[in-house]
Write an enzyme that holds these catalytic residues in place. Structure first.
Site, PDB file in Angstrom:
ATOM      1  N   VAL A   1       0.834  -1.193   0.000  1.00  0.00           N
ATOM      2  CA  VAL A   1       0.000   0.000   0.000  1.00  0.00           C
ATOM      3  C   VAL A   1       0.874   1.250   0.000  1.00  0.00           C
ATOM      4  CG1 VAL A   1      -1.743   1.281   1.312  1.00  0.00           C
ATOM      5  CG2 VAL A   1      -1.809  -1.213   1.245  1.00  0.00           C
ATOM      6  N   CYS A   2       0.481   2.244  -0.792  1.00  0.00           N
ATOM      7  CA  CYS A   2       1.204   3.505  -0.858  1.00  0.00           C
ATOM      8  C   CYS A   2       0.406   4.583  -0.124  1.00  0.00           C
ATOM      9  CB  CYS A   2       1.430   3.911  -2.312  1.00  0.00           C
ATOM     10  SG  CYS A   2       2.455   5.390  -2.474  1.00  0.00           S
ATOM     11  N   LEU A   3       0.766   4.808   1.112  1.00  0.00           N
ATOM     12  CA  LEU A   3       0.233   5.897   1.918  1.00  0.00           C
ATOM     13  C   LEU A   3       1.426   6.623   2.528  1.00  0.00           C
ATOM     14  CD1 LEU A   3      -2.752   4.210   3.797  1.00  0.00           C
ATOM     15  CD2 LEU A   3      -2.896   6.138   2.212  1.00  0.00           C
TER      16      LEU A   3
END
Length: 152
Positions: A88-90
């Site tokens: 996930v890209c956060l």
């Protein structure tokens, strides 16, 4: 894992059981506390409606001073998720942006929100961002198809 880290993890898990997060199911915890498996449910108001996505948080010995690695184990067509690894890209999950005050609750609420509204500024793959902007019916259909297959 230090006793301080283990104590923090136990407290956070206890809070998650006392105050469940909408759209998230916590699966039984491993004995070593290095992994937290969850099911994130697609919200009714999202492209992922009806989907059940298994998400894993891999917890380092340095938690809460380092973020866990968060990845979807169930395939999902989403611009904030790497299509190969499920990562996930956060921004707040990056080591240089992570704060020890963040919790599993914070992470899981952010994941549920991502399924409702993707973060265009944090796309993992530019091809998906391009499709999201320029070919939205195609993107939307692929996202809904991934949800219909997601029965974690």
């Amino acid at each position: 894992m230090t006793s301080k880290s283990a104590s923090r993890i136990h407290k956070e898990l206890e809070m998650l059981h006392k105050r469940p997060i909408k759209g998230v199911t916590i699966l039984p915890v491993q004995d070593d506390l290095h992994s937290l498996d969850t099911i994130v449910h697609g919200a009714d108001e999202s492209l992922y409606k009806g989907g059940r996505f298994k998400v894993q948080l891999l917890i380092t010995d340095q938690y809460p001073y380092e973020p866990p690695e968060v990845r979807f184990l169930t395939p999902i067509y989403h611009l904030n998720v790497c299509q190969k690894t499920g990562q996930v890209c956060l921004p707040f999950l990056m080591k240089d942006k992570w704060k020890p005050t963040y919790t599993f609750e914070h992470i899981l609420q952010a994941l549920y929100s991502l399924l409702i509204k993707p973060e265009e500024g944090n796309a993992f793959e530019h091809s998906l961002l391009n499709e999201f902007h320029n070919y939205s019916p195609k993107y939307n259909q692929k996202a809904m198809d991934s949800a219909s297959k997601a029965k974690a």
